[in-house]
Enzyme design. Structure first.
Site, mmCIF file in Angstrom:
data_model
loop_
_atom_site.group_PDB
_atom_site.id
_atom_site.type_symbol
_atom_site.label_atom_id
_atom_site.label_comp_id
_atom_site.label_asym_id
_atom_site.label_seq_id
_atom_site.Cartn_x
_atom_site.Cartn_y
_atom_site.Cartn_z
ATOM 1 N N LYS A 26 0.839 -1.215 0.000
ATOM 2 C CA LYS A 26 0.000 0.000 0.000
ATOM 3 C C LYS A 26 0.867 1.256 0.000
ATOM 4 C CE LYS A 26 -2.336 2.787 3.468
ATOM 5 N NZ LYS A 26 -1.125 3.453 3.974
ATOM 6 N N ASN A 27 2.013 1.199 0.667
ATOM 7 C CA ASN A 27 2.842 2.401 0.780
ATOM 8 C C ASN A 27 3.869 2.548 -0.337
ATOM 9 O OD1 ASN A 27 1.353 3.116 2.955
ATOM 10 N ND2 ASN A 27 2.931 2.732 4.505
ATOM 11 N N ARG A 100 -3.607 10.033 1.519
ATOM 12 C CA ARG A 100 -2.512 10.991 1.655
ATOM 13 C C ARG A 100 -1.749 11.180 0.344
ATOM 14 N NH1 ARG A 100 -2.513 12.875 6.040
ATOM 15 N NH2 ARG A 100 -0.605 14.080 5.886
ATOM 16 N N CYS A 124 -4.899 8.170 7.874
ATOM 17 C CA CYS A 124 -5.321 7.783 9.221
ATOM 18 C C CYS A 124 -5.219 8.933 10.210
ATOM 19 C CB CYS A 124 -4.472 6.610 9.695
ATOM 20 S SG CYS A 124 -4.876 5.110 8.812
ATOM 21 N N ASP A 314 3.466 1.248 11.777
ATOM 22 C CA ASP A 314 2.234 0.582 11.312
ATOM 23 C C ASP A 314 2.163 -0.880 11.765
ATOM 24 O OD1 ASP A 314 1.976 3.009 10.060
ATOM 25 O OD2 ASP A 314 2.340 2.264 8.041
HETATM 26 C C1 LIG Z 1 0.880 6.385 2.457
HETATM 27 C C2 LIG Z 1 2.053 6.145 3.320
HETATM 28 O O1 LIG Z 1 3.127 5.803 2.850
HETATM 29 N N1 LIG Z 1 1.872 6.249 4.605
HETATM 30 C C3 LIG Z 1 2.969 5.945 5.502
HETATM 31 C C4 LIG Z 1 3.866 7.161 5.601
HETATM 32 O O2 LIG Z 1 3.054 8.237 6.033
HETATM 33 P P1 LIG Z 1 3.601 9.715 5.934
HETATM 34 O O3 LIG Z 1 4.491 9.825 4.750
HETATM 35 O O4 LIG Z 1 2.431 10.618 6.024
HETATM 36 O O5 LIG Z 1 4.441 9.800 7.273
HETATM 37 P P2 LIG Z 1 5.731 10.676 7.569
HETATM 38 O O6 LIG Z 1 6.912 9.777 7.591
HETATM 39 O O7 LIG Z 1 5.750 11.843 6.669
HETATM 40 O O8 LIG Z 1 5.431 11.177 9.054
HETATM 41 C C5 LIG Z 1 6.315 10.912 10.100
HETATM 42 C C6 LIG Z 1 6.270 12.034 11.108
HETATM 43 O O9 LIG Z 1 6.675 13.247 10.493
HETATM 44 C C7 LIG Z 1 5.750 14.285 10.746
HETATM 45 N N2 LIG Z 1 5.698 15.189 9.577
HETATM 46 C C8 LIG Z 1 5.594 14.671 8.317
HETATM 47 C C9 LIG Z 1 5.495 15.491 7.215
HETATM 48 C C10 LIG Z 1 5.499 16.895 7.416
HETATM 49 O O10 LIG Z 1 5.409 17.684 6.472
HETATM 50 N N3 LIG Z 1 5.618 17.377 8.683
HETATM 51 C C11 LIG Z 1 5.719 16.557 9.783
HETATM 52 O O11 LIG Z 1 5.815 17.023 10.917
HETATM 53 C C12 LIG Z 1 4.423 13.531 10.939
HETATM 54 O O12 LIG Z 1 3.495 14.320 11.669
HETATM 55 C C13 LIG Z 1 4.879 12.297 11.682
HETATM 56 O O13 LIG Z 1 4.982 12.583 13.052
HETATM 57 O O14 LIG Z 1 4.921 6.878 6.534
HETATM 58 C C14 LIG Z 1 4.478 6.592 7.854
HETATM 59 C C15 LIG Z 1 5.694 6.367 8.725
HETATM 60 O O15 LIG Z 1 6.379 5.225 8.328
HETATM 61 C C16 LIG Z 1 3.547 5.377 7.865
HETATM 62 O O16 LIG Z 1 2.981 5.248 9.143
HETATM 63 C C17 LIG Z 1 2.418 5.554 6.867
HETATM 64 O O17 LIG Z 1 1.734 4.320 6.694
HETATM 65 C C1 LIG Z 2 -0.909 5.362 8.634
HETATM 66 C C2 LIG Z 2 -1.143 4.598 7.583
HETATM 67 O O1 LIG Z 2 -1.456 5.008 6.356
HETATM 68 P P1 LIG Z 2 -1.702 6.470 5.739
HETATM 69 O O2 LIG Z 2 -0.411 7.189 5.783
HETATM 70 O O3 LIG Z 2 -2.127 6.160 4.350
HETATM 71 O O4 LIG Z 2 -2.776 7.118 6.560
HETATM 72 C C3 LIG Z 2 -1.017 3.121 7.635
HETATM 73 O O5 LIG Z 2 -0.918 2.495 6.554
HETATM 74 O O6 LIG Z 2 -1.044 2.556 8.732
#
Ligand SMILES: CC(=O)N[C@H]1[C@@H](OP(=O)(O)OP(=O)(O)OC[C@H]2O[C@@H](n3ccc(=O)[nH]c3=O)[C@H](O)[C@@H]2O)O[C@H](CO)[C@@H](O)[C@@H]1O
Ligand SMILES: C=C(OP(=O)(O)O)C(=O)O
Length: 446
Positions: A26-27, A100, A124, A314
């Site tokens: 999914k990711n 996202r 989520c 996750d």
């Molecule tokens: C679709 C997808 O791939 N989702 C995954 C992706 O989410 P996603 O890419 O959204 O997660 P991030 O790694 O960006 O987020 C990690 C942390 O960074 C913070 N942050 C992020 C971006 C930003 O602009 N500012 C900021 O502060 C977030 O609030 C969080 O605390 O990676 C996460 C961490 O492995 C996983 O749980 C999710 O399943």
């Molecule tokens: C947090 C998750 O996904 P997403 O970033 O798509 O919300 C997840 O796959 O557990």
């Protein structure tokens, strides 16, 4: 509390046994689909699961003139981006709140069209989930961004330029944003403090197949040399290590035995070490991994989620259900999201003993310590779980409720199960193949 009407009745107490198959992650898959937009020729993506996030991206690509059709083999998508065009803002906005992934369209659309509209994001509800890093890096590349009520409007007055970026935290999404933008930007981009999750490496493989030049150092630095043009790719998507670990946790919590075809050791090494420490057994072969409860008591552990190569956040929620069956006190320190432990209150209603703390419990201090976030948990076990009425809060929390309901005595009503389709392909069929006693009210399933 919102109660959705898609309810599943789960009659617990039966070990899950049998074989299921996981397909592309999914990711990774939706991001590889976005990458196709950068090419001047069609791309072919294999091992694509039928999940909601894939459908959302498919819809968005089609709105932008990309033709998307099934390929010759099951789970194959062929995407032709030769006629990329602007989409109607209202049509894009219909996808607001769905996932996202729309944020990752920024770079490719700026390169192809010079402008982009990004609707409100979904995903989520496990923390604030800001997107400040994304916009900061896009501005560094030369993009102009305007936030309006309906979403974000972006513009590239001229070709985006490579730049030097240091992320404040190794964000997965922001790293992908940089990759998908830098590959066609003018000159070199150096990204430090990058995320290095297996899905990111697989995205880099996709981009390299398209003609990109990307080097990954061992210190979280990624260097991208921009090129003028990219072609298509032919890629078999990395399998879903998050889904695989969810089924592994289900095997452990229900005292079952599940062979997960498609599970890969290399991307799951950290999970496998933890699974073994808890007392779970597994056996790896070339096609997948068998996970089972070997009998006897499970052991309590101290667990801290982290960016790769740490324990993936996750994986946390499904494993916590198994920890309710371990003897003694387990400590869980969630360091990636500030609000990812709320799901435990429903487990307590089922009979678990889980106490949440604002302090960083365990080995290290994280960004959330000394603040108002209940981000550490102490799980005291083993506890007998009883069926309950449950409302799914998010994707992994939802799957953990399914596991808890399957491990519990009696019947649970699980509301909002539609959300599980966002990341678990055919989960209902898989549950039935594993002997779960589940039914949709009015329609017997197994
Ligand atoms: C679709 C997808 O791939 N989702 C995954 C992706 O989410 P996603 O890419 O959204 O997660 P991030 O790694 O960006 O987020 C990690 C942390 O960074 C913070 N942050 C992020 C971006 C930003 O602009 N500012 C900021 O502060 C977030 O609030 C969080 O605390 O990676 C996460 C961490 O492995 C996983 O749980 C999710 O399943
Ligand atoms: C947090 C998750 O996904 P997403 O970033 O798509 O919300 C997840 O796959 O557990």
């Amino acid at each position: 509390m919102t109660v959705n009407d898609d309810v599943l009745l789960v009659h617990g107490g039966t070990p899950l046994e049998g074989e299921i198959r996981v397909r592309g992650a999914k990711n990774l898959v939706p991001k590889a689909m976005v990458a196709a937009l950068l090419g001047s020729a069609p791309s072919r993506l294999r091992n694509v699961p039928d999940i909601r996030d894939v459908r959302v991206v498919r819809g968005l690509l089609q709105l932008h003139g990309v033709t998307v059709r099934p390929g010759d083999e099951p789970g194959e998508l062929v995407m032709d981006p030769t006629r990329v065009e602007s989409a109607n803002v209202a049509d894009i906005d219909a996808h607001a709140g769905s996932s996202r992934i729309p944020i990752l369209f920024c770079g490719p659309l700026l390169h192809r069209l010079g402008h982009a509209f990004i609707p409100g994001l979904g995903g989520c509800d496990i923390g604030g989930r800001p997107i400040d890093f994304h916009f900061d890096v896009l501005r560094q590349f030369g993009a102009r961004i305007e936030k309006r009520d309906d979403g974000q409007y972006l513009e590239a007055p001229q070709r985006l330029r490579g730049t030097k970026i240091r992320l404040p935290y190794p964000s997965v999404g922001a790293t992908e944003q940089v990759l998908l933008t830098a590959v066609l930007a003018e000159g070199v981009t150096e990204l430090s403090n990058a995320a290095v999750e297996p899905e990111i490496e697989d995205l880099i493989c996709v981009l390299q197949k398209m003609g990109a030049i990307i080097a990954m150092d061992t210190d979280r630095t990624i260097r991208i040399t921009g090129v003028d043009k990219l072609g298509g790719y032919n890629h078999h998507a990395l399998s879903d290590r998050l889904e695989a670990a969810s089924w592994a946790s289900a095997a452990l919590a229900t005292e079952g035995n599940i062979y997960v075809r498609g599970a890969q050791q290399r991307s799951m090494m950290t999970f496998l070490n933890t699974f073994r420490k808890v007392g779970g057994a597994f056996e790896i072969d070339d096609e997948g991994i068998r996970f089972w409860h070997p009998g006897g008591l499970l052991k309590s552990i101290a667990l801290e989620t982290d960016v790769h190569p740490g324990f993936q956040t996750d994986w946390q929620q499904p494993l916590v259900v198994a920890l309710t069956q371990a003897t003694g006190l387990s400590i869980v320190h969630e360091t990636v999201y500030e609000s990812r432990l709320g799901f435990t209150s429903a487990l307590n209603q089922m009979g678990a003993h889980i106490q949440l703390y604002r302090e960083c419990l365990g080995g290290s201090n994280c960004r959330f310590g000394q603040r108002n976030f209940l981000h550490s948990a102490v799980v005291s076990g083993p506890t007998r779980l009883q069926g309950a009425d449950l409302v799914i809060p998010d994707l992994r929390g939802g799957f953990s409720y399914l596991i808890a309901a399957l491990a519990a005595q009696g019947t649970s009503r699980v509301h909002g199960i539609g959300l599980i389709n966002r990341g678990y392909e055919n989960f209902m069929e898989k549950l039935m193949e594993l002997g779960a006693k589940v039914e949709l009210p009015g329609k017997a399933l197994g």
